[in-house]
Design an enzyme around this catalytic site. Sequence first.
Site, PDB file in Angstrom:
ATOM      1  CB  CYS A 105      11.284  25.436  22.227  1.00  0.00           C
ATOM      2  SG  CYS A 105      10.946  26.828  23.317  1.00  0.00           S
ATOM      3  CB  CYS A 114       5.507  25.506   7.169  1.00  0.00           C
ATOM      4  SG  CYS A 114       5.856  26.167   8.809  1.00  0.00           S
ATOM      5  CB  THR A 161      12.167  34.457  31.953  1.00  0.00           C
ATOM      6  OG1 THR A 161      11.939  35.166  33.171  1.00  0.00           O
ATOM      7  CG2 THR A 161      11.437  33.142  31.971  1.00  0.00           C
ATOM      8  CG  ASP A 217       3.286  44.187  32.696  1.00  0.00           C
ATOM      9  OD1 ASP A 217       2.922  45.331  32.384  1.00  0.00           O
ATOM     10  OD2 ASP A 217       3.622  43.324  31.869  1.00  0.00           O
ATOM     11  CB  ALA A 272       9.812  30.006   2.081  1.00  0.00           C
ATOM     12  CG  MET A 274       6.536  27.274   0.642  1.00  0.00           C
ATOM     13  SD  MET A 274       7.376  28.631  -0.179  1.00  0.00           S
ATOM     14  CE  MET A 274       6.936  28.355  -1.882  1.00  0.00           C
ATOM     15  CB  SER A 304       0.344  32.941  -6.807  1.00  0.00           C
ATOM     16  OG  SER A 304       0.484  33.856  -5.772  1.00  0.00           O
ATOM     17  CD  GLU A 308       3.137  36.011  -4.787  1.00  0.00           C
ATOM     18  OE1 GLU A 308       4.185  36.616  -4.577  1.00  0.00           O
ATOM     19  OE2 GLU A 308       2.732  35.738  -5.936  1.00  0.00           O
TER      20      GLU A 308
HETATM   21  C1  LIG Z   1       9.472  36.302  26.347  1.00  0.00           C
HETATM   22  C2  LIG Z   1       9.366  37.071  27.639  1.00  0.00           C
HETATM   23  C3  LIG Z   1       8.286  37.909  27.838  1.00  0.00           C
HETATM   24  C4  LIG Z   1       8.163  38.622  29.020  1.00  0.00           C
HETATM   25  N1  LIG Z   1       7.098  39.467  29.183  1.00  0.00           N
HETATM   26  C5  LIG Z   1       6.985  40.195  30.326  1.00  0.00           C
HETATM   27  C6  LIG Z   1       5.916  41.113  30.508  1.00  0.00           C
HETATM   28  O1  LIG Z   1       5.040  41.283  29.653  1.00  0.00           O
HETATM   29  N2  LIG Z   1       5.877  41.829  31.657  1.00  0.00           N
HETATM   30  C7  LIG Z   1       6.823  41.672  32.635  1.00  0.00           C
HETATM   31  O2  LIG Z   1       6.720  42.321  33.661  1.00  0.00           O
HETATM   32  N3  LIG Z   1       7.837  40.821  32.477  1.00  0.00           N
HETATM   33  C8  LIG Z   1       7.943  40.086  31.351  1.00  0.00           C
HETATM   34  N4  LIG Z   1       9.001  39.238  31.190  1.00  0.00           N
HETATM   35  C9  LIG Z   1      10.032  39.217  32.214  1.00  0.00           C
HETATM   36  C10 LIG Z   1       9.807  38.131  33.203  1.00  0.00           C
HETATM   37  O3  LIG Z   1       8.623  38.328  33.903  1.00  0.00           O
HETATM   38  C11 LIG Z   1      10.966  38.169  34.157  1.00  0.00           C
HETATM   39  O4  LIG Z   1      12.129  37.866  33.410  1.00  0.00           O
HETATM   40  C12 LIG Z   1      10.820  37.156  35.241  1.00  0.00           C
HETATM   41  O5  LIG Z   1       9.781  37.476  36.098  1.00  0.00           O
HETATM   42  C13 LIG Z   1      12.103  37.010  36.014  1.00  0.00           C
HETATM   43  O6  LIG Z   1      11.978  35.884  36.849  1.00  0.00           O
HETATM   44  P1  LIG Z   1      12.904  34.625  36.709  1.00  0.00           P
HETATM   45  O7  LIG Z   1      12.552  33.732  37.802  1.00  0.00           O
HETATM   46  O8  LIG Z   1      12.811  34.041  35.352  1.00  0.00           O
HETATM   47  O9  LIG Z   1      14.314  35.315  36.902  1.00  0.00           O
HETATM   48  P2  LIG Z   1      15.747  34.761  36.589  1.00  0.00           P
HETATM   49  O10 LIG Z   1      16.083  35.005  35.161  1.00  0.00           O
HETATM   50  O11 LIG Z   1      15.866  33.398  37.071  1.00  0.00           O
HETATM   51  O12 LIG Z   1      16.569  35.769  37.471  1.00  0.00           O
HETATM   52  C14 LIG Z   1      16.552  37.128  37.162  1.00  0.00           C
HETATM   53  C15 LIG Z   1      17.381  37.973  38.097  1.00  0.00           C
HETATM   54  O13 LIG Z   1      16.722  38.053  39.344  1.00  0.00           O
HETATM   55  C16 LIG Z   1      17.581  37.692  40.395  1.00  0.00           C
HETATM   56  N5  LIG Z   1      16.778  36.949  41.352  1.00  0.00           N
HETATM   57  C17 LIG Z   1      15.882  35.973  41.063  1.00  0.00           C
HETATM   58  N6  LIG Z   1      15.304  35.553  42.214  1.00  0.00           N
HETATM   59  C18 LIG Z   1      15.853  36.281  43.206  1.00  0.00           C
HETATM   60  C19 LIG Z   1      15.676  36.295  44.614  1.00  0.00           C
HETATM   61  N7  LIG Z   1      14.806  35.503  45.214  1.00  0.00           N
HETATM   62  N8  LIG Z   1      16.413  37.164  45.338  1.00  0.00           N
HETATM   63  C20 LIG Z   1      17.320  37.974  44.759  1.00  0.00           C
HETATM   64  N9  LIG Z   1      17.522  37.989  43.442  1.00  0.00           N
HETATM   65  C21 LIG Z   1      16.807  37.160  42.676  1.00  0.00           C
HETATM   66  C22 LIG Z   1      18.642  36.862  39.762  1.00  0.00           C
HETATM   67  O14 LIG Z   1      19.854  36.964  40.482  1.00  0.00           O
HETATM   68  C23 LIG Z   1      18.745  37.414  38.370  1.00  0.00           C
HETATM   69  O15 LIG Z   1      19.653  38.488  38.367  1.00  0.00           O
HETATM   70  C24 LIG Z   1       9.139  38.502  30.025  1.00  0.00           C
HETATM   71  C25 LIG Z   1      10.235  37.656  29.828  1.00  0.00           C
HETATM   72  C26 LIG Z   1      10.353  36.950  28.657  1.00  0.00           C
HETATM   73  C27 LIG Z   1      11.540  36.049  28.432  1.00  0.00           C
HETATM   74  S1  FES Z   2       2.216  26.129  10.205  1.00  0.00           S
HETATM   75 FE1  FES Z   2       2.536  27.500  11.821  1.00  0.00          FE
HETATM   76  S2  FES Z   2       4.392  28.421  11.301  1.00  0.00           S
HETATM   77 FE2  FES Z   2       3.962  27.249   9.576  1.00  0.00          FE
HETATM   78  S1  FES Z   3      12.428  28.779  20.550  1.00  0.00           S
HETATM   79 FE1  FES Z   3      11.053  30.432  20.605  1.00  0.00          FE
HETATM   80  S2  FES Z   3      10.225  30.239  22.573  1.00  0.00           S
HETATM   81 FE2  FES Z   3      11.788  28.800  22.565  1.00  0.00          FE
END
Ligand SMILES: Cc1cc2nc3c(=O)[nH]c(=O)nc-3n(C[C@H](O)[C@H](O)[C@H](O)COP(=O)(O)OP(=O)(O)OC[C@H]3O[C@@H](n4cnc5c(N)ncnc54)[C@H](O)[C@@H]3O)c2cc1C
Ligand code: FES
Ligand code: FES
Length: 1324
Positions: free
Chosen positions: A55, A117, A260, A358, A792, A1033, A1075, A1256
């Site tokens: 996306c 695909c 996130t 992290d 698929a 596919m 295949s 395959e």
């Molecule tokens: C696909 C994916 C992979 C990820 N991989 C990693 C990874 O490898 N390592 C890792 O460490 N993290 C990872 N994350 C987590 C990501 O780093 C955290 O979700 C992100 O840092 C949170 O920040 P945000 O701004 O998106 O928070 P939001 O989702 O916007 O908020 C999260 C929470 O924090 C609170 N909050 C936000 N800002 C404040 C503030 N200023 N004061 C008080 N409260 C606050 C909010 O109230 C809420 O409860 C991953 C997340 C996803 C979706």
């Molecule tokens: S071409 Fe990348 S998922 Fe199918």
């Molecule tokens: S649909 Fe997979 S990252 Fe958004």
Amino acid sequence: MFAAKKGDTLCVFINGKKVTEDHADPETMLLSFLRENLRLTGTKSGCGGGGCGACTVMVSRYRPTTKTIFHYSANACLLPLCQLHGAAITTVEGIGNSKTRIHPVQERIAKAHGSQCGFCTPGMVMSMYALLRNKPWPTMEDITQALAGNLCRCTGYRPIVDGCRSFCQESSCCQSNGDEKTTETKHEKPRLFDQEEFLPLDPTQDLIFPPELILMAETANQQTLTFCGERSTWVSPASLEELVQLKIRHPTAPLVMGNTNTGPDMKFKGVLHPLIISPSRVPELFEVSLTPRGVWVGAGCSLSEVRCLLEKLLLEFPEEETELFRALIQQLGNLGSQQIRNVASLGGNVVSAYPNSDLNPVLAAGNGRVSVVSGGGRREVPLDQDFFVGFGKTLLEPEEVVVSVFIPFTRKGEFVRALRHAPRKEASFATVTTGMRVCFSEGSRVVQDISIYYGGMGPTTVSATKTCKAIVGRPWDEGTLSQAYNVLLDELVLPPSAPGGKVDFRRSLTLSLLFKFNLEVLQKLKEMNVIPDELPEKLLPLPGDIQPSLQEFQPVSDSQSVHDPVGRPMMHRSAVSHATGEAIYCDDMPRTDGELFLVLVTSSRALAKIINLDVSAAMQLPGVVDVITAKDIPGKKERAMFGYSEELLAENKVSCIGQMVCAVVADSKAHAKRGAAAVKITYEDLPDPIFTIQDAIEKSSFYEPLREIERGDVAGAFSHVDQIYEGGIQIGGQEHFYMETQSMLVVPVGEETEFNVYISTQWPTLTQDAVAETLDIPSNRVTCHVKRMGGAFGGKVIKTSILASITSVAAWKTKRPVRCILERGEDMLITGGRHPVLAKYKVGFLNDGRIIAADFQYYLNAGCAVDESVLVAEKILLHIDSAYSIPNLRGRAAACRTNLPSNGAFRGFGVPQGLLVVENMINDVALVLGRPADQIREANMYTGPSATHYRMEFSPENMLRCWEDCKVRSDYNARRRAVHQFNQHHRWKKRGLSIIPIKYGVAFAESFLNQAAALVHVYKDGSVLVSHGGTEMGQGIHTKMQQVASRELHIPSSKIYISETSTSTVPNTCPSAASFGTDANGMAVKNACETLYQRLKPIREKNPKGSWETWVRAAFFEKISLSATGYHRGPDLYMDWDKMEGQPYAYFVFGVCCSEVELDCLTGDYRTVRTDIVVDIGRSVNPSVDIGQVEGAFMQGLGLYTLEELKFSPSGLLYTRGPSQYKIPAICDVPLRLNVYLLPNSHNPHAIYSSKGIGEPVLFLGSSVFFAIKDAAAAARSESGLIGPFSLDSPATPEKACLACASPFIQKIPASEPGSFKPWALNI
Ligand SMILES: Cc1cc2nc3c(=O)[nH]c(=O)nc-3n(C[C@H](O)[C@H](O)[C@H](O)COP(=O)(O)OP(=O)(O)OC[C@H]3O[C@@H](n4cnc5c(N)ncnc54)[C@H](O)[C@@H]3O)c2cc1C
Ligand code: FES
Ligand code: FES
């Protein structure tokens, strides 16, 4: 409750056009807004949780303080629409299209064959586009970072990388295309694409940032913005004061920055926030201020911004002061993906308090602090062990807002390191992650201060305080450290059933990461002349540069017409529309009038009686129209297979978690989801559900028939051998993870119960039959249309037809069109995948390595329905001879009936599991004899005219040619010596090498499936419409059919069009599987075209100088039919299981693969440094498509054997329901060199134009990486004095590889008594 004023109007620019929205809903993400409201369907949904990149869009914003515009990639599935007020969004449609001009990124990915695909392609394009907007001359590292969060299940990434590489500054030097030795001759060899043809990148063509948004930002009003949705309100204050006031009044309302963390909670856990506060307009949260002791960074800054800032500061301050900065930069390079880092905020990461965050361990170790503000004023809080109080909890009060985070400078003699280990190198949460800081007084090795924090070792970030105490005040030396390891082991204990599992591994990682830190500290102390000692080996990171590689294929003969495309590389016919987002997948079809959405309700119990099904609450909810249960089905309520039947919807009893019970239909997806959540099912649990193969064996829970095959006298032969060895291996299952989930739309049409089914399936006829039977109507009232599938791999046959049947009941009952698109989690839960297999074997051999007898027993975990499990078991047994002539050979296979979702077809259909067992046995023989495994393989290979164990005759000549060729091409013998040398010089890293053959039978053993038909129309203007029974596919079947028709009709392929596969044009089709798609359908298309060409013969003879168009027109006027059907009656194959003989395959595909890995024995991390594949696919119809299949299958195999792990809870619930938990290979897993050679001068009389099917076979060759890891682990074990066979189950994940290495750290971990605890996950 927030007293909302009337909502504001949201303003956002999308692809340069202003879009305003008076009713922006806080629960609406950009992705659904684009797809559903604006009908911009180029942006795809692959997971909905930020984990796949399908996306990806580009967000651009104007920053008034610096008067700059900045662009970044982001996942539209996690971007709240409300957060985008004032932003400009660019989607794949905004950068180019096939009607006007395509963008160079779109063109290069398409022409480099980086799209199969096509479902991942728009996301890839947008990640790359965003990179180029910021950096028109990127490095390869920039490219691999930008694409790290974009998953592709088809291509294996190599061609995507090659297309993108052409933007690199160093791309011209990279054109050497791999092996130096072949550089001189490369220009004489045909290439898959020509870089010279590419459009130049011209940034002036890009959309400009809308001036109106600049004006808007410059004159931003200081008013609070409010957006009111159906259930939730969004408030965006403009000042800190107002933010604090809001938080005082609404302490439980989340502050949403990157969304996130909050977003996935709302989506996957159903959390509802009536009020959401967005602090994104509060300036204080983005301020950066330097002090003499460090830097305060605004909590709202994105992680990418933090990284940029720290990198800038590195250049401004002395090295000794920026130790913590560098450790954070290191973590930020690995955290999530680029798209996640671009939006996730620093404050969000700290406050989210993930157990495996992290940043938190590093910030805590480095004495970081946060500055928080609330009604009570400001305070500073140290990020120490007291800050993290539990899972997702900190000691902050709910109303407190984090304004900034303090990152201190370090001083001379202070070292900080961040180390992490994750299941996949990139875009993956860490298994264990750590921040470590040690401080020495000047010129001394005595530790003045130390802090060590770990993530992944409990519900929150933890401090290893006791360990630190054991070190502080003592010299940094072996004595101190070895005591520290013991303390650490006692301090960070995980119960054996700890959530997340991997208990022994995680505990060992705490030790080995401390050991790694030790090595780095020693290095530093040495550099500072504090210690004179000889240092242990320096640990360098695993190699990571993806090199250009070779793809070699045979050119067409000089005599072939230049207009004849057969045998030449030809881009996938939809590649450009994939890359521009114009290609239409099922869910991209516009909504039809009155359309409803269907969401399934699935069982939450593994084995239970259904006592009551209460749909009343669901029916009360807004938008819900109906709930479909088994009682509503007018026709057959179950599907029969192999004497067993599977209910479409469970009526009285459920047999697995995830079994479909009923379905809610509503006017929107959101309403249907809410309705499904409100359905109440009451169960009465039944005793003793069976989950594991072991359980099934104990309870004799099998599907009949159990199969057996034997050649020679196995029992007798064991008494004539030098040695006997008994072993076994367990092979985990695999999720198809097609990027497009199961998708269908059923539309009632006409007055006589007629239905159009638009569906993503490999077998339209099966769906047609199933829908007709379910609705109790004739098949002639059901037309299935398949335009294309987003992947698929065998997973869109049986389950798809069941889903379509249920959807059709809803359409029939409501008399309205019904769409069903599974979410990723539902898809993974419901549909099952590749069978997990447990195998045991006994092998008798001579001391010279010749195997005299082998006896295999296979058990497959089939799940709660038989599906195709018995056929899978049969195919396993038909391949147990592999490439070897074993005179006495026996195999038995049983499909176990368990209470898990049913498993079925998956690329390779059991052969990948079956052959791994055979090769593991050969490996064991080699380990027993202390000889290289390739010698044992050679000693046993088929030679000369041969017959399989089921007496099918064949010639292994091409297999032996592949073997020899692969050995030469990979420089096997020299590299074997080099690996040995490497291993002698490295204690903690080992290399491993393996070479693996395959012999794979093509076509269906069920003879009736070997047939195909086609229908070819020639229109009066000369354009040609080809229809055939194969489905597209991503494997390129339509492209190949176009090539066939082009050759047979002697016209350019541009005149030929293939619109879709439809049961109304070609009836009674067979599945595109085994295949065999091109073999069968190619012959049918050829047959139809030959007929037509023949019919035109008299016309051509009358006017030999005429053009195709004139002949066609003339034929029409002469009343010659310009439409013809074609048919291919395939080979009459069979297998007689009573006689144990047959001819179940049309021919064999042969291949050999050599892989080399480098393994970090301390963490189990590995990298495939090189792979060479030689494969015999006869004369390729389209080398670019076929090489794409080879590479894609190889990578899927690499995933199967080394990475992808399904985890089930003790009650049978699949934990791994999305890309965050289930890791398929990403770009970081591509071998650094991946060379593919199609064997020249091979002919195949059994398939079209002497080609061979290739979908395959190569998947199994991914096991060469498994065996290379095993080879490296064997070298590591020998350091601990462990010689001989050892067990390594598949997948050889870092966890398993590390444990197999048996390092001293592993040996320290006390084993938990099996049976004394309930493990977190089942070993199914
Ligand atoms: C696909 C994916 C992979 C990820 N991989 C990693 C990874 O490898 N390592 C890792 O460490 N993290 C990872 N994350 C987590 C990501 O780093 C955290 O979700 C992100 O840092 C949170 O920040 P945000 O701004 O998106 O928070 P939001 O989702 O916007 O908020 C999260 C929470 O924090 C609170 N909050 C936000 N800002 C404040 C503030 N200023 N004061 C008080 N409260 C606050 C909010 O109230 C809420 O409860 C991953 C997340 C996803 C979706
Ligand atoms: S071409 Fe990348 S998922 Fe199918
Ligand atoms: S649909 Fe997979 S990252 Fe958004």
